[in-house]
Each structure stands twice: as structure tokens, then as C-alpha cells.
Design an enzyme around this catalytic site. Sequence first.
Site, mmCIF file in Angstrom:
data_model
loop_
_atom_site.group_PDB
_atom_site.id
_atom_site.type_symbol
_atom_site.label_atom_id
_atom_site.label_comp_id
_atom_site.label_asym_id
_atom_site.label_seq_id
_atom_site.Cartn_x
_atom_site.Cartn_y
_atom_site.Cartn_z
ATOM 1 N N GLY A 60 24.997 -17.021 -13.015
ATOM 2 C CA GLY A 60 26.306 -17.205 -13.162
ATOM 3 C C GLY A 60 26.244 -18.706 -13.793
ATOM 4 N N CYS A 87 18.774 -18.084 -9.854
ATOM 5 C CA CYS A 87 19.681 -19.706 -10.785
ATOM 6 C C CYS A 87 20.810 -19.900 -9.775
ATOM 7 C CB CYS A 87 19.907 -18.959 -12.067
ATOM 8 S SG CYS A 87 20.773 -20.286 -13.262
ATOM 9 N N TYR A 88 22.205 -19.871 -10.551
ATOM 10 C CA TYR A 88 22.949 -20.268 -9.791
ATOM 11 C C TYR A 88 22.987 -19.991 -7.933
ATOM 12 C CZ TYR A 88 27.905 -21.145 -7.789
ATOM 13 O OH TYR A 88 28.991 -20.636 -7.005
ATOM 14 N N HIS A 175 15.390 -17.175 -14.518
ATOM 15 C CA HIS A 175 15.638 -15.570 -14.444
ATOM 16 C C HIS A 175 14.730 -14.707 -14.431
ATOM 17 C CE1 HIS A 175 20.175 -16.509 -14.363
ATOM 18 N NE2 HIS A 175 19.597 -17.581 -15.156
ATOM 19 N N GLU A 177 14.481 -11.629 -13.985
ATOM 20 C CA GLU A 177 14.732 -10.279 -14.080
ATOM 21 C C GLU A 177 14.540 -10.107 -15.578
ATOM 22 O OE1 GLU A 177 16.745 -12.595 -13.198
ATOM 23 O OE2 GLU A 177 19.027 -12.885 -14.218
ATOM 24 N N ASP A 233 24.514 11.438 -21.562
ATOM 25 C CA ASP A 233 25.469 12.116 -20.768
ATOM 26 C C ASP A 233 25.862 13.075 -20.310
ATOM 27 O OD1 ASP A 233 24.274 8.849 -20.779
ATOM 28 O OD2 ASP A 233 27.226 8.018 -21.176
ATOM 29 N N LYS A 381 21.714 4.298 -17.714
ATOM 30 C CA LYS A 381 20.770 4.664 -18.672
ATOM 31 C C LYS A 381 19.400 5.161 -18.380
ATOM 32 C CE LYS A 381 23.065 6.671 -22.994
ATOM 33 N NZ LYS A 381 23.731 7.449 -22.908
#
Length: 526
Positions: A60, A87-88, A175, A177, A233, A381
Site C-alpha cells: 500500500g 511490502c507495506y 512484490h 505478485e 462477459d 477476466k
Amino acid sequence: MTELAPAHRPVLVVDNGAQYAQLIARRVREANVYSEIVPHTCSTEQMLAKNPLAIILSGGPSSVYAPEAPGVQQDLFDAGVPILGICYGFQAMANSLGGTVAQTGLREYGSTDVSSVGNSRSILDGTPDHQKVWMSHGDTVQQAPDGFEVLASTVSTPVAAFANEAKGLFGVQWHPEVKHSDFGQQVLENFLFRGAGLEPNWDTGNVIDEQVAVIREQVGDARVICGLSGGVDSAVAGALVQKAVGEQLTCVFVDHGLLRQGEAEQVERDFVAATGVKLYVAHETERFVGALEGVSDPEQKRKIIGREFIRAFEEAERKLAAEAGAEGKPIKFLVQGTLYPDVVESGGGEGAANIKSHHNVGGLPEDLQFELVEPLRALFKDEVRAVGAELGLPHEIVGRQPFPGPGLGIRIIGEVTSERLDLLRQADAIARAELTAAGLDGAVWQMPVVLLADVRSVGVQGDGRTYGHPIVLRPVSSEDAMTADWSRLPYDLMARISNRITNEVDGVNRVVLDVTSKPPGTIEWE
Ligand code: XMP
């Protein structure tokens, strides 16, 4: 409200701001573990009520010292749930448990080398001693809390990763991710499978059976309506509902004449063939092109297209309702292809119906008196595409690039006319065909093809000078369309597209490539 059946206990991703939480949640699902995002305001009690398998505290923008910094409740660490701080989240964990977090003034940003330290590999198992990771932080953990082992450090960060295996608590400063962290997914999976002892047993295959049951339960024997846009979608949502309640569903397709070549046919022919759905088509090209006459301003175009779309949909719905009246069954439900990012971005979507609002052109008015059926609310998605493929939808539909609701209407810069639509459709079809032939569909997020109808320049074509329009190619790479970079497609592909467009499309004598990232440029030109 349709929720994913509680068959899956989630890994909770606590969103501490910035944009990392969604990416983390996706990476967890890529590891075949179900994940959900909760805001940092969620109390320990609320989190535990979801019966989480594990918890990940996201990064964050705050410093743990900022007065408004998201707090981590102390009792979370005593709950016996495995936790990974990123991280944060890592700093907040260190701070809460008695470690030292310092404002050193030394920022690390971007690609950074980390080195393993100590004997224990823990969540770094299977990764090299020295690796490149993505960092973005100002504060630094100087000392790990008691009971924690330091796993890695960098030149300016003595504690870049730590673990308390006995308590199931772990943290990394970087990070994992983001793709720029070389072994990021491995670190996340180490946490999930080693640290938290989870099994990789979730995938989109589960979703279909669960949602079919949920939809049947919600809808009962009422009638359902679904607006198809030609996009992924609504097609997947419609196909799922069709599988669940069959004849009770009618799909409505408003053909506004602003789709690309072959797309209306994909809905009318291929979607129906694949699903057996009952389809009502409103052919409305003249209505839309007529309403757009003389209009160049993009905002006005969007408003007009949005307004006409709603009118056309309502007319179709009234017709169907009148038929329904004769059979005595009113239409009670409306299918929406709302995805998980829409739900998260609108604050979790508890309670109130959440009509897609970010790009609401092509959306429906909020006062339609329907209950919503939203079978994709828990999905990202790429998961929606996987579900669509499993439901047997054609590749052209599930693999379709994102396409704006107002369609080619906003890819013609200047007034929209039938001739210009035809011209743009031809150019776009060539660009798409060549991209596919080069095997590079997967290399772009989308590639808008834009007609600069208000611009002309001189060219030499055949025997004479021409005064034609430019076509812009806008291939972009992106993970979520919030940010994007221009795609470095091979020059020979660009050359083929350019040659074919200038040779085959009358009125176009120039093809240009957009090399702007987002920001500052948006993906669409408008
Ligand atoms: P921009 O141009 O804002 O686009 O960078 C971000 C993403 O949204 C799509 N887009 C739309 N989608 N209705 C939609 O359903 C719209 O009005 C609309 N405008 C832009 C765009 O194609 C890109 O994927």
C-alpha cells in the site's frame, strides 16, 4: 445476490490501498487456490467469519508511521491463520510484532537484487540465492520481531524477508505478485503450499456447476433476460444462465451497427449454435447512424449511443414482456456480466445492485425493475474466458479483445457515417487477420484500429496523388486496462498490415503506429 457457493474457503487478500490486491488475488488463483479481497477496514472478527485458509496483507502507499496508515489488528496474528505480509503488509507485521521499521530516507524502487541470508530457505525455497525482485518502498525493516528468522536482505535493507514457521507468519519486502519479480509466483506458492499447507484444488471448472446450482435456486421458474453486447462477459454470463435455466432465458442483441466485421454474425449465428439460446435481435443500425449524424464530439457520441441503446433495449424488452404476459410469466431477472474487478472497485458490492458504472455506455439504466443475476461476480477476466471455453463458446468469442460499448463510434475521430464505418471495418479486419496469422493475438491486450476521419494528407497511390485519411494502429499490452504500454510488435507485421490497408482500403493512404503508454494516453483515441 449471487455469491460463489461457500464450497471454497478463501485465501483473503487484505487491500491496503494502491493497486496490488487484485493482482495478488489473481496470482493466488493462478496457483489454483480460491482468493477474495477484503478492505483493510475489515476487522479480525469479520475476516475470521469468512473462515480463511490463509491471509495475505498487500502492499500500500502508506508509511506505517503515517497517522492514517491502515492498521493491522494485533489479534490477527494470534488467530492461528497463516499470514504473508507483502511490502507495506510486511512492515505492518514487523511493526505490530515488535520488530523495528525505520524511516531511513533510502528508497528502493524498481528492479532490485536480493540475497538470501541464514540457513533457512522457508518461502524462498527453490529460488536462487541472488534474485531480481520488484521493490517500491521508503521505510525499511531494520530488525525482525522475536521468533522470526531473516531470509533475505538487500544492499540497503537488512531485513527483506522473514519467517516464523512455527506461527505460520511470513513476509517479503518486495512484490512477488508482479512479473518483474523473477521468482515471485514461486514465493507465493511456497507460502500457500508449504507455509500454509494448502492444496491446489480450485479452478474455474468448479465454477460452472456451482453457478448453475446458484442460478437455478435464485431464478426458480421465472423468466430471465440477458443483453448480449458481442463481448466476452455478457456471452459467458448468458451461456451460464442458459445452461442453468434453458428456455426461461431470452437473450437480446441490439445490433447498433458499430461492431467490427463478423461480430454481429458471431452473436447471431455462432453463439446461438454453441448454446441453443433463444435470441431476439434488434437491427438498429439506421437508428444509431442516424442519431450520430453531424456529431463529432466524443462525449456527445457516447451520450447518444448510450441513450439509443437503452431505448432500443427497452423496446425489445417490452415486446418480450408482452409475449410473456400471454403465457402469464413476467420477466423478473436481468443477467449482468459483472466481473470481480467491478465488484472490488465499487467497494465490495454488498447489498445494492452494481451496474457497471466505469464505462457505462452500453450499460443499462438503473431503474430497470429487475433483480440481477450476476454469475461472474467472483471471477477475473481470464477466468471468465476459461469458463466460456469450457461451456463450448467459440474461440472468436471467448478470445475477443476488449471492445468499447460505443464500438467503432468512438474509433472514428470525427463524424460517424456508414461509409466511414465500412472503411474502418475493412482496415480493422485486415489488422486483426494479420495479427492472428502472425500468431500474436496473445501478445496484445487489445489493438484498437482508429480512423482519423477529420485528418487528410497527401499520398501517391497508383498513378496519382491522393488526399486520404490516416489509420492509427494502437496495439497495447496491459493487465487491467488501468495502465498500458504500447506493444512492440514485429516491424514486418506492421509493414504487412500497413501495405494491405493502404492497398485494399479505398480512402486510406497512410498507416501510423501509436507509441504512447497509458498514462498519459488512454487506450482508445475517441
Ligand atoms: P481507455 O480508453 O479509458 O480504455 O484507456 C480502457 C479500457 O476500457 C475500454 N473502453 C470501454 N469499454 N465501454 C466499454 O465497455 C466504453 O464506453 C469504453 N471506453 C473504453 C477500452 O477499450 C479499454 O479496454
